[in-house]
Scaffold this motif. Structure first.
Motif, PDB file in Angstrom:
ATOM      1  N   MET A  91       0.823  -1.201   0.000  1.00 27.15           N
ATOM      2  CA  MET A  91       0.000   0.000   0.000  1.00 27.15           C
ATOM      3  C   MET A  91       0.862   1.258   0.000  1.00 27.15           C
ATOM      4  O   MET A  91       0.524   2.258  -0.652  1.00 27.15           O
ATOM      5  CB  MET A  91      -0.948  -0.006   1.194  1.00 27.15           C
ATOM      6  N   ARG A  92       1.951   1.235   0.724  1.00 32.76           N
ATOM      7  CA  ARG A  92       2.861   2.392   0.729  1.00 32.76           C
ATOM      8  C   ARG A  92       3.412   2.662  -0.667  1.00 32.76           C
ATOM      9  O   ARG A  92       3.424   3.807  -1.139  1.00 32.76           O
ATOM     10  CB  ARG A  92       4.013   2.128   1.699  1.00 32.76           C
ATOM     11  N   GLU A  93       3.853   1.581  -1.355  1.00 36.44           N
ATOM     12  CA  GLU A  93       4.429   1.750  -2.684  1.00 36.44           C
ATOM     13  C   GLU A  93       3.374   2.158  -3.712  1.00 36.44           C
ATOM     14  O   GLU A  93       3.644   2.973  -4.598  1.00 36.44           O
ATOM     15  CB  GLU A  93       5.125   0.456  -3.115  1.00 36.44           C
ATOM     16  N   ILE A  94       2.181   1.597  -3.592  1.00 47.89           N
ATOM     17  CA  ILE A  94       1.107   1.969  -4.513  1.00 47.89           C
ATOM     18  C   ILE A  94       0.752   3.447  -4.320  1.00 47.89           C
ATOM     19  O   ILE A  94       0.587   4.198  -5.290  1.00 47.89           O
ATOM     20  CB  ILE A  94      -0.130   1.076  -4.295  1.00 47.89           C
ATOM     21  N   GLY A  95       0.651   3.885  -3.057  1.00 38.65           N
ATOM     22  CA  GLY A  95       0.345   5.282  -2.797  1.00 38.65           C
ATOM     23  C   GLY A  95       1.433   6.211  -3.292  1.00 38.65           C
ATOM     24  O   GLY A  95       1.154   7.325  -3.755  1.00 38.65           O
ATOM     25  N   ARG A  96       2.667   5.761  -3.211  1.00 39.53           N
ATOM     26  CA  ARG A  96       3.790   6.589  -3.656  1.00 39.53           C
ATOM     27  C   ARG A  96       3.814   6.746  -5.166  1.00 39.53           C
ATOM     28  O   ARG A  96       4.042   7.844  -5.687  1.00 39.53           O
ATOM     29  CB  ARG A  96       5.100   5.963  -3.167  1.00 39.53           C
ATOM     30  N   HIS A  97       3.575   5.655  -5.892  1.00 36.90           N
ATOM     31  CA  HIS A  97       3.717   5.683  -7.345  1.00 36.90           C
ATOM     32  C   HIS A  97       2.406   5.945  -8.083  1.00 36.90           C
ATOM     33  O   HIS A  97       2.432   6.388  -9.239  1.00 36.90           O
ATOM     34  CB  HIS A  97       4.321   4.370  -7.827  1.00 36.90           C
ATOM     35  N   LEU A  98       1.269   5.615  -7.448  1.00 39.17           N
ATOM     36  CA  LEU A  98      -0.041   5.816  -8.083  1.00 39.17           C
ATOM     37  C   LEU A  98      -0.959   6.603  -7.143  1.00 39.17           C
ATOM     38  O   LEU A  98      -1.986   6.092  -6.692  1.00 39.17           O
ATOM     39  CB  LEU A  98      -0.682   4.469  -8.438  1.00 39.17           C
ATOM     40  N   ASP A 100      -3.072   8.835  -7.638  1.00 40.38           N
ATOM     41  CA  ASP A 100      -4.416   9.076  -8.178  1.00 40.38           C
ATOM     42  C   ASP A 100      -5.117   7.785  -8.592  1.00 40.38           C
ATOM     43  O   ASP A 100      -6.129   7.818  -9.306  1.00 40.38           O
ATOM     44  CB  ASP A 100      -4.328  10.018  -9.383  1.00 40.38           C
ATOM     45  N   GLY A 101      -4.591   6.652  -8.157  1.00 38.11           N
ATOM     46  CA  GLY A 101      -5.177   5.365  -8.532  1.00 38.11           C
ATOM     47  C   GLY A 101      -4.603   4.845  -9.834  1.00 38.11           C
ATOM     48  O   GLY A 101      -3.774   5.485 -10.487  1.00 38.11           O
ATOM     49  N   GLY A 102      -5.030   3.643 -10.216  1.00 40.27           N
ATOM     50  CA  GLY A 102      -4.533   3.023 -11.439  1.00 40.27           C
ATOM     51  C   GLY A 102      -4.369   1.529 -11.247  1.00 40.27           C
ATOM     52  O   GLY A 102      -4.909   0.935 -10.307  1.00 40.27           O
ATOM     53  N   SER A 103      -3.620   0.924 -12.126  1.00 42.51           N
ATOM     54  CA  SER A 103      -3.440  -0.530 -12.110  1.00 42.51           C
ATOM     55  C   SER A 103      -2.010  -0.891 -11.753  1.00 42.51           C
ATOM     56  O   SER A 103      -1.052  -0.318 -12.282  1.00 42.51           O
ATOM     57  CB  SER A 103      -3.807  -1.126 -13.474  1.00 42.51           C
ATOM     58  N   VAL A 104      -1.875  -1.839 -10.836  1.00 35.42           N
ATOM     59  CA  VAL A 104      -0.566  -2.313 -10.391  1.00 35.42           C
ATOM     60  C   VAL A 104      -0.509  -3.819 -10.560  1.00 35.42           C
ATOM     61  O   VAL A 104      -1.531  -4.509 -10.430  1.00 35.42           O
ATOM     62  CB  VAL A 104      -0.309  -1.902  -8.918  1.00 35.42           C
ATOM     63  N   ALA A 105       0.676  -4.336 -10.847  1.00 36.09           N
ATOM     64  CA  ALA A 105       0.844  -5.784 -11.028  1.00 36.09           C
ATOM     65  C   ALA A 105       1.997  -6.293 -10.184  1.00 36.09           C
ATOM     66  O   ALA A 105       2.986  -5.582  -9.963  1.00 36.09           O
ATOM     67  CB  ALA A 105       1.090  -6.111 -12.501  1.00 36.09           C
ATOM     68  N   ALA A 123      -5.816  -9.689   0.121  1.00 38.97           N
ATOM     69  CA  ALA A 123      -7.095  -9.580   0.821  1.00 38.97           C
ATOM     70  C   ALA A 123      -7.033  -8.571   1.959  1.00 38.97           C
ATOM     71  O   ALA A 123      -8.078  -8.102   2.435  1.00 38.97           O
ATOM     72  CB  ALA A 123      -7.513 -10.943   1.360  1.00 38.97           C
ATOM     73  N   ARG A 124      -5.837  -8.209   2.394  1.00 45.16           N
ATOM     74  CA  ARG A 124      -5.668  -7.229   3.461  1.00 45.16           C
ATOM     75  C   ARG A 124      -5.716  -5.786   2.950  1.00 45.16           C
ATOM     76  O   ARG A 124      -5.668  -4.855   3.751  1.00 45.16           O
ATOM     77  CB  ARG A 124      -4.319  -7.457   4.152  1.00 45.16           C
ATOM     78  N   LEU A 125      -5.790  -5.591   1.663  1.00 45.23           N
ATOM     79  CA  LEU A 125      -5.656  -4.251   1.084  1.00 45.23           C
ATOM     80  C   LEU A 125      -6.957  -3.469   1.043  1.00 45.23           C
ATOM     81  O   LEU A 125      -6.967  -2.306   0.644  1.00 45.23           O
ATOM     82  CB  LEU A 125      -5.086  -4.357  -0.340  1.00 45.23           C
ATOM     83  N   GLY A 126      -8.057  -4.071   1.416  1.00 44.11           N
ATOM     84  CA  GLY A 126      -9.320  -3.346   1.438  1.00 44.11           C
ATOM     85  C   GLY A 126      -9.953  -3.255   0.067  1.00 44.11           C
ATOM     86  O   GLY A 126     -10.037  -4.246  -0.662  1.00 44.11           O
ATOM     87  N   SER A 127     -10.388  -2.062  -0.307  1.00 45.84           N
ATOM     88  CA  SER A 127     -11.158  -1.877  -1.550  1.00 45.84           C
ATOM     89  C   SER A 127     -10.245  -1.820  -2.775  1.00 45.84           C
ATOM     90  O   SER A 127     -10.110  -0.785  -3.429  1.00 45.84           O
ATOM     91  CB  SER A 127     -11.993  -0.596  -1.466  1.00 45.84           C
ATOM     92  N   VAL A 128      -9.608  -2.933  -3.053  1.00 40.64           N
ATOM     93  CA  VAL A 128      -8.747  -3.076  -4.226  1.00 40.64           C
ATOM     94  C   VAL A 128      -9.330  -4.176  -5.106  1.00 40.64           C
ATOM     95  O   VAL A 128      -9.620  -5.273  -4.625  1.00 40.64           O
ATOM     96  CB  VAL A 128      -7.307  -3.424  -3.812  1.00 40.64           C
ATOM     97  N   ALA A 129      -9.518  -3.896  -6.379  1.00 42.09           N
ATOM     98  CA  ALA A 129     -10.029  -4.898  -7.311  1.00 42.09           C
ATOM     99  C   ALA A 129      -8.892  -5.828  -7.706  1.00 42.09           C
ATOM    100  O   ALA A 129      -7.859  -5.370  -8.218  1.00 42.09           O
ATOM    101  CB  ALA A 129     -10.618  -4.218  -8.542  1.00 42.09           C
ATOM    102  N   ILE A 130      -9.073  -7.117  -7.475  1.00 41.21           N
ATOM    103  CA  ILE A 130      -7.997  -8.090  -7.689  1.00 41.21           C
ATOM    104  C   ILE A 130      -8.306  -8.954  -8.904  1.00 41.21           C
ATOM    105  O   ILE A 130      -9.408  -9.477  -9.058  1.00 41.21           O
ATOM    106  CB  ILE A 130      -7.819  -8.981  -6.444  1.00 41.21           C
ATOM    107  N   HIS A 131      -7.311  -9.097  -9.753  1.00 38.84           N
ATOM    108  CA  HIS A 131      -7.411  -9.940 -10.942  1.00 38.84           C
ATOM    109  C   HIS A 131      -6.245 -10.925 -10.927  1.00 38.84           C
ATOM    110  O   HIS A 131      -5.096 -10.525 -10.719  1.00 38.84           O
ATOM    111  CB  HIS A 131      -7.363  -9.076 -12.206  1.00 38.84           C
ATOM    112  N   VAL A 132      -6.534 -12.200 -11.128  1.00 39.24           N
ATOM    113  CA  VAL A 132      -5.504 -13.240 -11.100  1.00 39.24           C
ATOM    114  C   VAL A 132      -5.269 -13.772 -12.511  1.00 39.24           C
ATOM    115  O   VAL A 132      -6.216 -14.140 -13.210  1.00 39.24           O
ATOM    116  CB  VAL A 132      -5.911 -14.399 -10.165  1.00 39.24           C
ATOM    117  N   VAL A 133      -4.005 -13.819 -12.896  1.00 41.57           N
ATOM    118  CA  VAL A 133      -3.610 -14.409 -14.175  1.00 41.57           C
ATOM    119  C   VAL A 133      -2.838 -15.690 -13.871  1.00 41.57           C
ATOM    120  O   VAL A 133      -1.753 -15.638 -13.282  1.00 41.57           O
ATOM    121  CB  VAL A 133      -2.727 -13.447 -15.002  1.00 41.57           C
ATOM    122  N   PRO A 134      -3.378 -16.866 -14.195  1.00 37.88           N
ATOM    123  CA  PRO A 134      -2.713 -18.120 -13.829  1.00 37.88           C
ATOM    124  C   PRO A 134      -1.397 -18.316 -14.565  1.00 37.88           C
ATOM    125  O   PRO A 134      -1.182 -17.776 -15.654  1.00 37.88           O
ATOM    126  CB  PRO A 134      -3.736 -19.191 -14.220  1.00 37.88           C
TER     127      PRO A 134
END
Length: 256
Positions: A91-98, A100-105, A123-134
């Motif tokens: 969450m710290r890194e996402i907030g630092r680099h994004l 205003d929001g966006g997509s992270v992988a 699952a600990r990140l709260g309201s984050v949309a999660i997509h899994v690529v097998p």
């Protein structure tokens, strides 16, 4: 809104990436790569190589230091606290680099569903949309490298860990067992009679090593080779398949 893609990247070879994984990487605004210390710098280098080969657009790549798991707590408590710490760093890194929001992988070894905790951490990140690529798992890489089937005809396979095999012994419900996350060669505690092993380290990487054969003879060879490889590289990732002859299982079955 933050969108998080957990992308399975196989066991280290860029060719293991699926077309879906390649698309997901290039669609991300940010890819986070974990640093796990000098001893495991090869793992970071492989992720860097994959990004350099696959990314064709403006995706930003950033690195972060992974926290260490506490050695003084009970295992499950230590893992739970460790996952909390990793989630906070994400969450710290996402907030630092994004901001205003966006997509992270995140690039996950093998597949996010198999003995990997990325989904539990996410699952600990709260309201984050999660997509899994097998992705291709180490189990698939192992059986492909040895050219064998995972299961006997019409028979089950159990996937477990070295810790479970060491503490519980051979499971009654299976005659084929895949063992992962085994830092102590748990197979040495088993009766070798009628047992065969297919072992692989650094699967699909340039330094891949394979050993197979009866456990009585291949087991000691694996233990010695594993120690040499760990000393040489500073880390090791390996897995193995154990299989017992049906006759051996019948001999060991309890009688009423």
């Amino acid at each position: 809104m933050i969108r998080l893609a957990l992308i399975g990247i196989g066991t280290g070879h860029p060719d293991h990436l699926t077309l879906a994984a390649i698309k997901a990487m290039n669609a991300a605004d940010l890819i986070l790569l974990p640093r796990k210390g000098d001893a495991k710098s090869d793992l970071l280098d492989l992720r860097r190589t994959i990004c350099a080969e696959i990314l064709t657009g403006p995706t930003h790549v950033a690195e972060f230091d992974m926290p260490e798991r506490a050695a003084t707590l009970p295992y499950l408590d230590a893992v739970d606290a460790w996952h909390d710490a990793i989630a906070a760093i994400w969450m710290r890194e996402i907030g630092r680099h994004l901001p205003d929001g966006g997509s992270v992988a995140l690039l996950v070894w093998g597949d996010p569903s198999l003995y990997d905790s990325s989904l539990r951490i996410a699952a600990r990140l709260g309201s984050v949309a999660i997509h899994v690529v097998p992705g291709i798992t180490s189990i698939q890489a192992l059986t492909a490298a040895h050219g064998i089937c995972l299961n006997e005809l019409a028979r089950p396979v159990l996937i477990t860990t070295g810790r479970q095999l060491r503490e519980r012994g051979w499971p009654d419900e299976a005659d084929s067992v895949v063992v992962m996350l085994d830092g102590g060669c748990a197979f040495q505690g088993l009766a070798a009679d009628g047992m065969s092993i297919w072992w692989g380290a650094y699967l699909a990487m340039p330094q891949q090593v394979l050993i197979r054969g009866p456990l009585a003879t291949a087991g000691p060879e694996i233990m010695a080779r594993r120690a040499e490889l760990r000393q040489a590289h500073g880390w090791i990732m390996d897995t193995y398949l154990l299989r017992r002859e049906r006759a051996a299982i019948s001999r060991d079955a309890p009688t009423s």
